[in-house]
Enzyme design. Structure first.
Site, PDB file in Angstrom:
ATOM      1  N   GLU A 126      -1.884  -6.714   7.791  1.00 25.74           N
ATOM      2  CA  GLU A 126      -0.554  -6.501   8.359  1.00 25.74           C
ATOM      3  C   GLU A 126      -0.419  -7.315   9.651  1.00 25.74           C
ATOM      4  O   GLU A 126      -1.403  -7.786  10.232  1.00 25.74           O
ATOM      5  CB  GLU A 126      -0.366  -4.999   8.627  1.00 25.74           C
ATOM      6  CG  GLU A 126       0.925  -4.586   9.315  1.00 25.74           C
ATOM      7  CD  GLU A 126       2.169  -5.006   8.557  1.00 25.74           C
ATOM      8  OE1 GLU A 126       2.472  -6.212   8.563  1.00 25.74           O
ATOM      9  OE2 GLU A 126       2.858  -4.122   7.992  1.00 25.74           O
ATOM     10  N   HIS A 139       0.820  -1.209   0.000  1.00 25.51           N
ATOM     11  CA  HIS A 139       0.000   0.000   0.000  1.00 25.51           C
ATOM     12  C   HIS A 139       0.859   1.266   0.000  1.00 25.51           C
ATOM     13  O   HIS A 139       2.017   1.263   0.428  1.00 25.51           O
ATOM     14  CB  HIS A 139      -0.925   0.015   1.221  1.00 25.51           C
ATOM     15  CG  HIS A 139      -0.183   0.039   2.534  1.00 25.51           C
ATOM     16  ND1 HIS A 139       0.398   1.180   3.055  1.00 25.51           N
ATOM     17  CD2 HIS A 139       0.070  -0.937   3.432  1.00 25.51           C
ATOM     18  CE1 HIS A 139       0.983   0.909   4.200  1.00 25.51           C
ATOM     19  NE2 HIS A 139       0.791  -0.374   4.465  1.00 25.51           N
TER      20      HIS A 139
END
Length: 607
Positions: free
Chosen positions: A389, A311
């Site tokens: 994550e 990202h």
């Protein structure tokens, strides 16, 4: 065609019959016409005979029935709130089913653009009409705004912004990172205030312009009740709020210290020199001909190609904060990184069939910006928490430098980089615990139940509650233990093995796990791998090669991006030299001698 011009040429009555009548079809397209849907890749899976050449309202509504019966109503019956974003005539088909509107009456229903219509249902799936609020004849759904009101308010605000000294400074909110809930509630409150303010100045009896809706034979909308639309409508919307107000997401009140790097190791570390393969026009799915323009080759991109992207940057990345499962938005810089990645992929002719993302907004938004630049927002996007994550436990939201100062550099590195070392666990009642976030408690149904958490929740809530075993802290090994199986058991068999071209948008530690599997990085080395934000990583399964796209900057990628000391494993020589690169198809694209020479040179490069 322009509606007004067509009406002038053919007659208003005929055009309005095409727009609003039930069974009249407009003139049909011919296969091969520039507007025929069969020309577009998004409809490539449809048999030619199923691609419509024209449709009446009835045709359009009939194809909404299966999606209502098999998808929307099923989710409603499970107690879930559903958002449907579609077009005027398909939505008319949906409300016809919901309200049981007759064939004649549905022609009088109009669906204006950009205005939410809220339906509530009882246990038997019957629509419940609100006691008051703005409703249209034949419909039980509540309109949350009268068409034209917000537009007039924004026009008035722009006028004031130009003429009132200091207006922008007073009215503009600072740009700060907000969670999804904070963003939604702030926007909702701002719209309520703006609507109430606009009502003082806007003459609601003014004739409205065409709002883009079809229906009611071109006449205005027949409102059933216009009283207190803003207060009542927004109150109803708030009652349907999915988030639990007892567990809001917040940022700990701590001092953030700027990090020299992003989320990686010290940028001054010395890494072994490697030479990555740089994809130029000669070995990409786009070939530059001798005449200069870029020519896209059909089916030239190998189906064994995976594009992985971390990202774009967030404010947490820039400030050096542990982010983990905290759902923070992209920073403006991160938005631009994602758009640039999409532009590069488009210019090199890449196409995708399916996209995989985590449940975190920063990964989702990155994928959407990439797809928007490529003109493929229609692609299916599959979301999985297993691509999230790493969960940083009680370190979530804290400054990395402050943690190092408080606990010592050795302990800090162990928590951050230890392969099997977990940071301190987060409390069961912390806002950073996934068990207090509805997206995980309601939709994360592929993990076992936790006896201890179920007992705690049952005692706290004074009733029996089942609670799943959600992570309170994760090591890098824990993160990879969910990411790699998801790749092997879902992404590979469902997409790659089916010949689909895949884009994966995720976070650094989840991508570490993927690359550890794909590039065969040893366990003892993987903690030294760094993943730059917003850079497309092109992996070819056949050749085991990871490649980068030439962005035209002329810079060495290893000087521009930090891949860490384990970067050497990413750019090893291809195992099958003949399959290195995305081959041309000579019958479709003519390769110049210079192109062929460049391709041979790239294939012969050594680490």
């Amino acid at each position: 065609l322009c509606k007004a011009d067509t009406a002038e040429q053919l007659g208003t009555e005929l055009v309005q019959e095409w727009r609003g009548s039930l069974r009249t079809r407009p003139p049909a397209l011919m296969p091969g016409d520039e507007y025929w849907p069969g020309q577009e890749r998004r409809y490539a899976d449809l048999p030619t005979e199923d691609i419509p050449l024209t449709e009446s309202l009835l045709d359009c509504m009939e194809r909404t029935v299966p999606i209502w019966e098999t998808k929307i109503s099923q989710q409603l019956q499970r107690g879930r709130n559903v958002l449907v974003v579609a077009h005027a005539n398909t939505l008319r088909g949906v409300v016809k089913i919901i309200d049981g509107i007759g064939d004649d009456e549905i022609q009088e229903v109009a669906i204006p653009t950009g205005i939410p219509i809220v339906y509530r249902f009882d246990r038997d799936m019957n629509p419940v009409s609100p006691p008051q609020g703005l409703r249209q004849e034949h419909m039980s759904g509540l309109f949350l705004e009268k068409p034209g009101l917000l537009k007039k308010a924004l026009e008035r605000e722009e006028e004031w912004s130009s003429n009132v000294p200091g207006y922008n400074v007073t009215m503009t909110r600072p740009k700060i990172p907000m969670s999804v809930k904070e963003r939604a509630l702030n926007k909702l409150n701002a719209e309520r205030q703006l609507g109430a303010w606009a009502g003082q100045f806007v003459d609601q009896q003014e004739i409205e312009e065409d709002d883009g809706s079809d229906g009611n034979m071109g006449k205005g909308i027949a409102w059933k009740d216009e009283s207190e639309v803003w207060s009542e409508g927004l109150q109803k919307l708030e009652e349907a709020e999915q988030f639990d107000p007892d567990f809001p997401t917040f940022h700990p009140n701590g001092t953030a210290i700027l990090d020299d790097g992003e989320d990686g190791e010290d940028s001054s570390m010395i890494i072994e020199k490697v030479t990555p393969t740089i994809i130029k026009s000669a070995d990409s799915p786009v070939c530059q001909t001798s005449n200069g323009p870029l020519v896209q080759k059909n089916k030239s991109q190998s189906p064994s190609t995976i594009v992985i992207i971390r990202h774009g940057k967030t404010e947490h990345n820039k400030l050096g904060l542990f982010t983990g499962w905290e759902d923070v938005p992209l920073a403006e810089e991160g938005v631009q990184e994602a758009k640039e990645a999409g532009r590069l992929l488009r210019e090199y002719g890449f196409e995708f069939d399916v996209v995989y993302v985590s449940w975190l907004s920063r990964a989702i938004d990155t994928a959407l910006y990439v797809l928007d630049e490529m003109g493929t927002l229609w692609l299916p996007v599959i979301k999985s928490w297993r691509l999230n994550e790493r969960m940083y436990g009680s370190l979530t939201g804290l400054s990395k430098k402050m943690v190092a100062q408080k606990h010592g550099e050795e302990q800090f590195k162990a928590w951050r980089r230890g392969y099997k070392v977990r940071p301190p666990q987060v409390s069961s009642f912390s806002p950073n615990y996934p068990g207090n976030d509805e997206r995980y408690t309601k939709y994360m149904d592929d993990v076992r139940y936790s006896v201890s958490e179920s007992l705690i929740r049952s005692i706290e809530g004074n009733r029996i509650q089942l609670h799943r075993k959600l992570p309170k802290s994760e090591s890098l090994y824990d993160c990879m233990s969910r990411t790699i199986p998801f790749y092997k058991e879902a992404i590979y068999p469902e997409a790659i093995a089916q010949g689909k071209r895949v884009l994966i948008s995720s976070s650094e530690n989840a991508i570490r796990g993927l690359l550890m599997e794909l590039c065969e990085i040893p366990e003892e080395e993987v903690t030294g791998l760094e993943i730059p934000n917003g850079v497309p990583l092109i992996f070819d399964l056949k050749s085991k090669c990871l490649k980068l796209l030439d962005d035209g900057s002329g810079q060495d990628p290893l000087e521009r991006y930090n891949f860490g000391r384990a970067g050497k494993y990413l750019f090893q020589n291809c195992l099958i030299e003949e399959e290195c690169g995305i081959d041309f198809e000579p019958d479709q694209v003519e390769i110049t001698e210079q192109d062929a020479a460049d391709l041979e040179f790239l294939k012969s490069r050594k680490v």
